[in-house]
Scaffold this motif. Structure first.
Motif, PDB file in Angstrom:
ATOM      1  N   MET A  36       0.823  -1.224   0.000  1.00 27.24           N
ATOM      2  CA  MET A  36       0.000   0.000   0.000  1.00 27.24           C
ATOM      3  C   MET A  36       0.856   1.273   0.000  1.00 27.24           C
ATOM      4  O   MET A  36       0.428   2.297  -0.511  1.00 27.24           O
ATOM      5  N   SER A  37       2.046   1.196   0.580  1.00 30.43           N
ATOM      6  CA  SER A  37       2.913   2.377   0.607  1.00 30.43           C
ATOM      7  C   SER A  37       3.711   2.540  -0.676  1.00 30.43           C
ATOM      8  O   SER A  37       4.467   3.492  -0.804  1.00 30.43           O
ATOM      9  N   GLY A  38       3.550   1.610  -1.614  1.00 31.19           N
ATOM     10  CA  GLY A  38       4.209   1.735  -2.901  1.00 31.19           C
ATOM     11  C   GLY A  38       5.536   1.025  -3.002  1.00 31.19           C
ATOM     12  O   GLY A  38       6.193   1.088  -4.039  1.00 31.19           O
ATOM     13  N   ARG A  39       5.957   0.351  -1.981  1.00 28.61           N
ATOM     14  CA  ARG A  39       7.220  -0.393  -2.026  1.00 28.61           C
ATOM     15  C   ARG A  39       6.974  -1.737  -2.703  1.00 28.61           C
ATOM     16  O   ARG A  39       5.928  -2.359  -2.521  1.00 28.61           O
ATOM     17  N   PRO A  40       7.933  -2.229  -3.448  1.00 31.69           N
ATOM     18  CA  PRO A  40       7.732  -3.514  -4.135  1.00 31.69           C
ATOM     19  C   PRO A  40       7.789  -4.682  -3.147  1.00 31.69           C
ATOM     20  O   PRO A  40       8.620  -4.708  -2.241  1.00 31.69           O
ATOM     21  N   VAL A  41       6.876  -5.605  -3.329  1.00 31.49           N
ATOM     22  CA  VAL A  41       6.843  -6.830  -2.525  1.00 31.49           C
ATOM     23  C   VAL A  41       6.941  -7.992  -3.503  1.00 31.49           C
ATOM     24  O   VAL A  41       6.040  -8.225  -4.308  1.00 31.49           O
ATOM     25  N   GLY A  42       8.048  -8.716  -3.457  1.00 24.49           N
ATOM     26  CA  GLY A  42       8.277  -9.793  -4.404  1.00 24.49           C
ATOM     27  C   GLY A  42       7.730 -11.124  -3.914  1.00 24.49           C
ATOM     28  O   GLY A  42       7.214 -11.260  -2.799  1.00 24.49           O
ATOM     29  N   ALA A  43       7.859 -12.108  -4.782  1.00 26.81           N
ATOM     30  CA  ALA A  43       7.390 -13.459  -4.453  1.00 26.81           C
ATOM     31  C   ALA A  43       8.213 -14.064  -3.315  1.00 26.81           C
ATOM     32  O   ALA A  43       7.714 -14.886  -2.545  1.00 26.81           O
ATOM     33  N   GLY A  44       9.461 -13.636  -3.194  1.00 30.34           N
ATOM     34  CA  GLY A  44      10.307 -14.138  -2.115  1.00 30.34           C
ATOM     35  C   GLY A  44       9.768 -13.782  -0.742  1.00 30.34           C
ATOM     36  O   GLY A  44       9.936 -14.537   0.219  1.00 30.34           O
ATOM     37  N   SER A  45       9.110 -12.648  -0.636  1.00 29.89           N
ATOM     38  CA  SER A  45       8.519 -12.257   0.647  1.00 29.89           C
ATOM     39  C   SER A  45       7.393 -13.189   1.040  1.00 29.89           C
ATOM     40  O   SER A  45       7.239 -13.535   2.215  1.00 29.89           O
ATOM     41  N   TYR A  46       6.613 -13.630   0.067  1.00 29.20           N
ATOM     42  CA  TYR A  46       5.517 -14.554   0.365  1.00 29.20           C
ATOM     43  C   TYR A  46       6.036 -15.950   0.664  1.00 29.20           C
ATOM     44  O   TYR A  46       5.473 -16.670   1.492  1.00 29.20           O
ATOM     45  N   VAL A  47       7.130 -16.348   0.014  1.00 31.33           N
ATOM     46  CA  VAL A  47       7.760 -17.640   0.343  1.00 31.33           C
ATOM     47  C   VAL A  47       8.303 -17.584   1.764  1.00 31.33           C
ATOM     48  O   VAL A  47       8.144 -18.529   2.550  1.00 31.33           O
ATOM     49  N   LEU A  48       8.928 -16.465   2.105  1.00 26.92           N
ATOM     50  CA  LEU A  48       9.434 -16.280   3.466  1.00 26.92           C
ATOM     51  C   LEU A  48       8.295 -16.301   4.481  1.00 26.92           C
ATOM     52  O   LEU A  48       8.429 -16.880   5.564  1.00 26.92           O
ATOM     53  N   LEU A  49       7.169 -15.701   4.121  1.00 26.78           N
ATOM     54  CA  LEU A  49       6.002 -15.701   4.999  1.00 26.78           C
ATOM     55  C   LEU A  49       5.495 -17.123   5.243  1.00 26.78           C
ATOM     56  O   LEU A  49       5.094 -17.469   6.348  1.00 26.78           O
ATOM     57  N   ALA A  50       5.546 -17.955   4.226  1.00 28.53           N
ATOM     58  CA  ALA A  50       5.060 -19.330   4.367  1.00 28.53           C
ATOM     59  C   ALA A  50       6.010 -20.200   5.197  1.00 28.53           C
ATOM     60  O   ALA A  50       5.560 -21.024   5.995  1.00 28.53           O
TER      61      ALA A  50
END
Length: 118
Positions: A36-50
């Protein structure tokens, strides 16, 4: 006594799962805030979340609050996991049947005499 350790192990595992869920929810909200703040969130962040949600955090003004939250969740997770392992160890030590320690066959009523050399 074994039943008490069984209950403690179950409660500690539930607490560890709860800490993991808190970390996942906090990490998910951090990723949404980053997006929401405009910073890029990559797929690696979601893998890390999992796989390890305690490492997901946000940058900027709310970074400190996320670090505190994920740090507390990580501590609760590891303490709960340690208590669960210790309680499960005590439970198995109290309930384990040692069949191999019992002598097999009948026991002699009198000791056998040693053969003589004469």
């Amino acid at each position: 006594m074994a039943a008490l350790f069984h209950v403690i192990a179950g409660a500690a595992l539930i607490a560890a799962i709860g800490a993991w869920v808190v970390a996942v929810r906090g990490g998910r909200s951090a990723l949404v805030a980053e997006r929401m703040s405009g910073r890029p969130v990559g797929a690696g962040s979601y893998v890390l979340l999992a796989f390890w949600p305690f490492a997901v955090g946000r940058t900027g003004a709310a970074e400190d609050a996320d670090r505190v939250r994920s740090g507390k969740a990580a501590i609760a997770f590891f303490i709960s996991l340690t208590v669960a392992i210790a309680a499960f160890s005590a439970y198995t030590n109290l309930t384990f049947k040692r069949d191999h320690a019992v002598p097999a066959g009948s026991t002699p009523s009198a000791p056998a005499s040693a053969p003589s050399k004469s």
